[in-house]
Design an enzyme around this catalytic site. Sequence first.
Site, short mmCIF file in Angstrom:
data_model
loop_
_atom_site.label_atom_id
_atom_site.label_comp_id
_atom_site.label_asym_id
_atom_site.label_seq_id
_atom_site.Cartn_x
_atom_site.Cartn_y
_atom_site.Cartn_z
N ASP A 13 0.91 -1.11 0.08
CA ASP A 13 0.11 0.18 -0.02
C ASP A 13 1.03 1.09 0.13
O ASP A 13 2.05 1.07 -0.18
CB ASP A 13 -1.01 -0.04 0.97
CG ASP A 13 -2.44 0.59 0.86
OD1 ASP A 13 -2.37 1.68 0.39
OD2 ASP A 13 -3.42 -0.11 1.00
N ASP A 45 3.51 3.09 -4.73
CA ASP A 45 2.47 3.99 -5.31
C ASP A 45 2.25 3.66 -6.53
O ASP A 45 3.09 3.49 -7.63
CB ASP A 45 3.35 5.54 -5.11
CG ASP A 45 2.31 6.76 -5.40
OD1 ASP A 45 1.02 6.11 -5.93
OD2 ASP A 45 2.65 7.61 -5.55
N VAL A 46 0.92 3.22 -6.70
CA VAL A 46 0.26 2.81 -7.97
C VAL A 46 0.22 3.81 -9.07
O VAL A 46 0.09 3.78 -10.19
CB VAL A 46 -0.97 2.45 -7.86
CG1 VAL A 46 -0.95 0.99 -6.93
CG2 VAL A 46 -2.12 3.38 -7.41
N TYR A 90 -15.16 7.65 -10.67
CA TYR A 90 -15.05 6.25 -10.14
C TYR A 90 -15.96 5.41 -11.08
O TYR A 90 -15.30 4.31 -11.04
CB TYR A 90 -15.50 6.57 -8.40
CG TYR A 90 -15.45 5.28 -7.80
CD1 TYR A 90 -14.13 4.76 -7.22
CD2 TYR A 90 -16.51 4.35 -7.73
CE1 TYR A 90 -14.27 3.61 -6.62
CE2 TYR A 90 -16.51 3.21 -6.93
CZ TYR A 90 -15.16 2.79 -6.17
OH TYR A 90 -15.18 1.75 -5.79
N LYS A 127 -14.00 2.41 -12.71
CA LYS A 127 -14.01 0.80 -12.38
C LYS A 127 -14.41 0.07 -13.75
O LYS A 127 -14.47 -1.17 -13.73
CB LYS A 127 -15.10 0.77 -11.31
CG LYS A 127 -14.26 1.30 -9.98
CD LYS A 127 -13.21 0.46 -9.48
CE LYS A 127 -12.79 0.58 -8.21
NZ LYS A 127 -11.72 -0.06 -7.89
N THR A 134 -15.45 -0.58 5.10
CA THR A 134 -14.13 -0.22 4.90
C THR A 134 -13.81 1.24 5.36
O THR A 134 -14.79 1.86 5.66
CB THR A 134 -13.77 -0.42 3.38
OG1 THR A 134 -14.33 0.47 2.54
CG2 THR A 134 -13.90 -1.96 2.87
#
Length: 266
Positions: free
Chosen positions: A38, A64-65, A157, A161, A192
């Site tokens: 993460d 870091d993506v 978002y 997705k 979450t």
Amino acid sequence: MDLGISGRIALVFGADSGIGWQTAKLLLSEGATVVITDLDQAALDDSAAKLEAHPGRLYAFAADVTDSASLTRLHDQVRESVGVIDILVQSSGVTGAQGMFHEIDEQGWLSTIDIDLMGPVRITREFIGDLRDGGWGRIVYVTSEDALQPYDDELPYCAAKAGVLSFAKGLSRSYAKEGLLVNTVSPAFIHTPMTDAMMTKRAEQTGQGFDEAIESFLDEERPYLELHRRGEPDEVASVIAFLCSDRASFVNGSNYRVDAGSVATI
């Protein structure tokens, strides 16, 4: 059930909490060696400490993506410390820019897509060679109900997705003959930190308590979520672990909805 993954090496993104953390826990219990990653190393170390001790089978490396160089460094760490991965679970992401379409600027779109769509693309580009090596591999991307049933106050978002669903389907056609199977899981309103933040914001905006905000959200925004509660991360992790396993050896290019009926179409 024996998932047949003892001795496999799994890399789980977004694993400092929530769905990613629960997935790592389950894969460890099935005998896999697991690398959790993460953005923040301190948070990862805390999360690793909360997992049961698995000497030599649990590693935690930050990455870091949004940064290809960071992912290359992660790749080097994994190969040097653990080996070549067999399983990739991409669970990291953000809600991103929210509001009605006319309220979200271009930067809001770009920043959301950079993490939620380009993140999976970058990760896959970095690790695809390892996953094609050896004739057995699994990729599972965590998408969302929003990919199938978009909501007007979080369109960046939703679009990102949906892009992951299409990306995964394409990959599943490219590499299945090499033994690499690619699938997705689409949860809805899971307990979450991300949905905690959403409900805290809703409570502040509406003057409700936190639990009241959840109830009103379910009533007003998720009418088809028939169990009328937030799902738990382990309920999603169980499906992810199955897709990572030998038990899913004929499952490829599929999307598993873990949403209590929230998506209203078949």
